[in-house]
Design an enzyme around this catalytic site. Structure first.
Site, PDB file in Angstrom:
ATOM      1  N   LEU A 122       0.827  -1.205   0.000  1.00  0.00           N
ATOM      2  CA  LEU A 122       0.000   0.000   0.000  1.00  0.00           C
ATOM      3  C   LEU A 122       0.862   1.256   0.000  1.00  0.00           C
ATOM      4  O   LEU A 122       0.529   2.242  -0.664  1.00  0.00           O
ATOM      5  CB  LEU A 122      -0.941  -0.001   1.204  1.00  0.00           C
ATOM      6  CG  LEU A 122      -1.903   1.186   1.289  1.00  0.00           C
ATOM      7  CD1 LEU A 122      -2.831   1.226   0.075  1.00  0.00           C
ATOM      8  CD2 LEU A 122      -2.723   1.137   2.575  1.00  0.00           C
TER       9      LEU A 122
ATOM     10  N   THR B  64       9.685   6.226   4.685  1.00  0.00           N
ATOM     11  CA  THR B  64      10.189   5.753   5.975  1.00  0.00           C
ATOM     12  C   THR B  64      10.033   4.239   6.072  1.00  0.00           C
ATOM     13  O   THR B  64       9.095   3.652   5.538  1.00  0.00           O
ATOM     14  CB  THR B  64       9.464   6.410   7.169  1.00  0.00           C
ATOM     15  OG1 THR B  64       8.235   5.728   7.428  1.00  0.00           O
ATOM     16  CG2 THR B  64       9.206   7.880   6.926  1.00  0.00           C
TER      17      THR B  64
ATOM     18  N   SER C  57      -6.939   3.445   8.408  1.00  0.00           N
ATOM     19  CA  SER C  57      -7.707   2.599   9.317  1.00  0.00           C
ATOM     20  C   SER C  57      -8.093   1.318   8.570  1.00  0.00           C
ATOM     21  O   SER C  57      -7.386   0.900   7.655  1.00  0.00           O
ATOM     22  CB  SER C  57      -8.931   3.365   9.828  1.00  0.00           C
ATOM     23  OG  SER C  57      -9.660   2.589  10.758  1.00  0.00           O
TER      24      SER C  57
ATOM     25  N   TYR D 116      -4.424  -6.347  16.099  1.00  0.00           N
ATOM     26  CA  TYR D 116      -4.400  -5.518  14.891  1.00  0.00           C
ATOM     27  C   TYR D 116      -5.741  -4.811  14.706  1.00  0.00           C
ATOM     28  O   TYR D 116      -5.797  -3.587  14.519  1.00  0.00           O
ATOM     29  CB  TYR D 116      -4.081  -6.368  13.664  1.00  0.00           C
ATOM     30  CG  TYR D 116      -4.237  -5.614  12.368  1.00  0.00           C
ATOM     31  CD1 TYR D 116      -3.277  -4.695  11.962  1.00  0.00           C
ATOM     32  CD2 TYR D 116      -5.359  -5.806  11.563  1.00  0.00           C
ATOM     33  CE1 TYR D 116      -3.428  -3.984  10.777  1.00  0.00           C
ATOM     34  CE2 TYR D 116      -5.510  -5.101  10.379  1.00  0.00           C
ATOM     35  CZ  TYR D 116      -4.554  -4.194   9.998  1.00  0.00           C
ATOM     36  OH  TYR D 116      -4.714  -3.495   8.828  1.00  0.00           O
TER      37      TYR D 116
ATOM     38  N   LYS E 207      -6.768  -0.665  15.044  1.00  0.00           N
ATOM     39  CA  LYS E 207      -7.469   0.144  14.052  1.00  0.00           C
ATOM     40  C   LYS E 207      -8.671   0.852  14.681  1.00  0.00           C
ATOM     41  O   LYS E 207      -8.986   1.993  14.332  1.00  0.00           O
ATOM     42  CB  LYS E 207      -7.906  -0.726  12.868  1.00  0.00           C
ATOM     43  CG  LYS E 207      -6.746  -1.291  12.051  1.00  0.00           C
ATOM     44  CD  LYS E 207      -5.878  -0.184  11.464  1.00  0.00           C
ATOM     45  CE  LYS E 207      -4.751  -0.728  10.612  1.00  0.00           C
ATOM     46  NZ  LYS E 207      -3.911   0.321  10.004  1.00  0.00           N
TER      47      LYS E 207
ATOM     48  N   SER F  57      -1.868  -7.943   0.314  1.00  0.00           N
ATOM     49  CA  SER F  57      -0.764  -7.431   1.123  1.00  0.00           C
ATOM     50  C   SER F  57       0.116  -8.595   1.554  1.00  0.00           C
ATOM     51  O   SER F  57      -0.265  -9.763   1.448  1.00  0.00           O
ATOM     52  CB  SER F  57      -1.291  -6.688   2.355  1.00  0.00           C
ATOM     53  OG  SER F  57      -1.889  -7.590   3.259  1.00  0.00           O
TER      54      SER F  57
END
Length: 343
Positions: A19, A42, A180, A203, A207, A239
């Site tokens: 992403l 980063t 989110s 996880y 969120k 992902s």
């Protein structure tokens, strides 16, 4: 690298992820003609940063906008407060102005897939399971070296600490964009365990904490500093977090299920991370930040045949005051601990 010329500066955490790369590519594709853009990549490792910048530079050249896009990078770990403090020092030295901070933090601590549960749930409750999988196994009780819940620190506390320390760079129109998730729900958070240490799905809990912390801080940031905070979600896309537990056959099966889900009308099935990056980039490049719906979560969506759309979800924010106060307390404690470091 010190940037002096007028440019839109966008800092992306987790920029080497699927992403993160997609967000960078869309920023390059959708920036205004002749506008200058600085993308600050980063990551925790130099290797990932190099790969991300090489990929994005090649994309900019292919789009014939190479001279209009600059790249910089920072190496730091959101699960390490000393590392965060070092990154803050660097950001303040290099940039007098940051236009947008995109927090694409994705610490999940997945350790496997419950295959019997997956087969049962996908057979009996396909729609709910494809959007909010319950078969992913996460490690419980994982703490950072700083003693905080790992997912809490990486996805929630560390990012908010950075925002509150960068108000001078972000003031008067800067944006903070949170990635989110459609899996966010109040059922994944116990206010007696805000750091998610005992949470079986940290996880998803993190969120939810992102959502409620946004609700707590957004009015304060806007009123006191002219900084705008936004909730976005990228829908469902491919992902690396789950892919490492799939072989070639199960990965192919996952793709088939994603496309089938899209065909039967689930617009959250973006599948391609580039489509998932639609809304975060749209918000980043919007010229009127005050006009966007900050009380909603804005989601990237895709129609049956690939048409990109946007969805706005009105959320309930129970627990905002408790979560915000807890973060405030932690920020005060860590400012005291880190005050003797260079800043």
């Amino acid at each position: 690298m010190i940037h002096n010329r007028k440019t839109q500066t966008v800092v992306i955490t987790g920029a080497s992820s699927n992403l993160g790369i997609a967000i960078g590519k869309r920023l390059i594709d959708e920036k205004k003609e002749d506008a200058h853009l600085t993308i600050v990549v980063t990551s925790r490792t130099l290797r990932n940063v190099r790969v991300a910048i090489k990929t994005l530079k090649a994309h900019a050249v292919a789009k014939e906008v190479g001279p209009e896009v600059d790249f910089d990078y920072l190496l730091f770990d959101l699960a390490d407060m000393t590392s965060i403090n070092g990154a803050l020092v660097e950001l303040k030295l290099r940039f007098s102005r940051i236009d947008t901070l995109i927090f694409n933090s994705n610490a999940a601590n997945y350790i496997g897939i419950n295959w019997p549960l997956a087969m049962w749930r996908f057979t009996t409750q396909f729609k709910s399971e494809i959007e909010n999988p319950s078969c992913m196994i996460q490690a419980v009780g994982v703490k950072s070296d700083d003693g905080m819940g790992s997912a809490y620190q990486s996805n929630v506390f560390g990012p908010w600490y950075m925002v509150l320390e960068l108000t001078e760079q972000l003031k008067n129109g800067g944006k903070v964009i949170w990635i989110s998730s459609i899996t966010s729900s109040e059922k994944y958070v116990d206010l007696e365990d805000i750091e998610l240490i005992h949470n079986k799905e940290p996880y998803k809990g993190s969120k939810r904490l992102i959502d409620v912390a946004h609700n707590y801080y957004s009015p304060k940031l806007e009123e006191e500093h002219g900084i705008y905070s936004y909730l976005t979600d990228p829908g469902i896309f491919t992902s690396s977090s789950a892919s490492e537990y799939l072989n070639i056959f199960s990965a192919f099966g996952m793709y088939l299920m994603f496309y089938f889900a899209r065909l039967i009308g689930l617009t959250t099935m973006n599948i391609d991370p580039y489509k998932g990056a639609n809304v975060p980039v749209w918000v980043t490049l919007s010229e009127d930040p005050s006009a966007l719906k900050r009380e909603y979560r804005l989601g990237s969506r895709t129609g049956r045949w690939g048409t990109e759309m946007m969805d706005a979800t009105k959320l309930q924010y129970e627990g905002s005051e408790e979560v915000g106060a807890y973060i405030d307390k932690g920020v005060g404690e860590w400012r005291e601990k880190l005050k003797d470091q260079i800043n």
